[in-house]
Write a protein that holds these residues in place. Sequence first.
Motif, PDB file in Angstrom:
ATOM      1  N   SER A 266     -28.523  13.820  24.725  1.00  0.00           N
ATOM      2  CA  SER A 266     -27.541  13.906  23.652  1.00  0.00           C
ATOM      3  C   SER A 266     -27.267  15.366  23.339  1.00  0.00           C
ATOM      4  CB  SER A 266     -28.071  13.202  22.394  1.00  0.00           C
ATOM      5  OG  SER A 266     -29.036  14.012  21.746  1.00  0.00           O
ATOM      6  N   ASP A 267     -26.263  15.574  22.519  1.00  0.00           N
ATOM      7  CA  ASP A 267     -26.028  16.904  21.978  1.00  0.00           C
ATOM      8  C   ASP A 267     -27.060  17.146  20.873  1.00  0.00           C
ATOM      9  OD1 ASP A 267     -23.834  16.402  19.302  1.00  0.00           O
ATOM     10  OD2 ASP A 267     -24.574  14.786  20.563  1.00  0.00           O
TER      11      ASP A 267
ATOM     12  N   GLN B   3     -27.084   6.018  23.645  1.00  0.00           N
ATOM     13  CA  GLN B   3     -25.999   5.934  22.662  1.00  0.00           C
ATOM     14  C   GLN B   3     -26.277   4.855  21.628  1.00  0.00           C
ATOM     15  OE1 GLN B   3     -23.298   8.206  22.568  1.00  0.00           O
ATOM     16  NE2 GLN B   3     -23.315   7.356  20.499  1.00  0.00           N
TER      17      GLN B   3
ATOM     18  N   SER C  85     -24.067  10.675  23.696  1.00  0.00           N
ATOM     19  CA  SER C  85     -24.982  10.596  24.831  1.00  0.00           C
ATOM     20  C   SER C  85     -24.210  10.913  26.110  1.00  0.00           C
ATOM     21  CB  SER C  85     -25.557   9.179  24.911  1.00  0.00           C
ATOM     22  OG  SER C  85     -26.229   8.987  26.119  1.00  0.00           O
ATOM     23  N   THR C  86     -24.816  11.708  26.969  1.00  0.00           N
ATOM     24  CA  THR C  86     -24.194  12.060  28.242  1.00  0.00           C
ATOM     25  C   THR C  86     -25.136  11.720  29.392  1.00  0.00           C
ATOM     26  OG1 THR C  86     -23.061  13.906  27.170  1.00  0.00           O
ATOM     27  CG2 THR C  86     -23.190  13.948  29.582  1.00  0.00           C
TER      28      THR C  86
ATOM     29  N   GLY D   2     -27.422   6.345  29.552  1.00  0.00           N
ATOM     30  CA  GLY D   2     -26.467   6.797  28.542  1.00  0.00           C
ATOM     31  C   GLY D   2     -26.168   5.709  27.521  1.00  0.00           C
TER      32      GLY D   2
ATOM     33  N   ALA E 211     -30.378  10.403  30.502  1.00  0.00           N
ATOM     34  CA  ALA E 211     -29.216  10.827  29.709  1.00  0.00           C
ATOM     35  C   ALA E 211     -29.731  11.727  28.596  1.00  0.00           C
ATOM     36  CB  ALA E 211     -28.494   9.620  29.123  1.00  0.00           C
TER      37      ALA E 211
END
Length: 158
Positions: free
Chosen positions: A34-35, A145, A41-42, A141, A32
């Motif tokens: 993150s930006d 996160q 979180s993606t 993810g 995963a």
Amino acid sequence: MIHETIEGFAAALPPHGALMGLDLGIKTVGVAVSDTFRSVSTPLQTIRRTKFTADAVAIEALLTARTVVGIILGLPLNMDGSEGPRGQATRAFARNMARRIDTPIGYWDERLSTVAAERILLEADTSRKRRAEVIDHVAAGFILQGALDRLRHIGAAL
């Protein structure tokens, strides 16, 4: 460099930049990202494990492509907080990665992350086949996160 505490990991990071979360399993690695502001979180993908070198090359390619500045590794702990063989294998993986890259590496307690990911996928009415395909990177993810939320809390306390 490997950081045992999330506070030490936070201190080693630049102010902005994406983080990567890894859910290290025996057969797969869930990934995963993150930006760059580290708020969301993606889940990204699942890497099928073969041998360490191939796994490391795949992770390094993602680090470069996503301009990742730190890695959070899910640390599998027993429910009583003790560390078993999977935790030791995760630490060995981190040591081997640290020899290859300069990116800070931190740990995050991954207890119940797969259970949470499974629950979310069931609530979304995801088929059994699809759940098997995505469970590892969805769990990554959740791991990432959790770490992002803690990092934000650490930053707010300063």
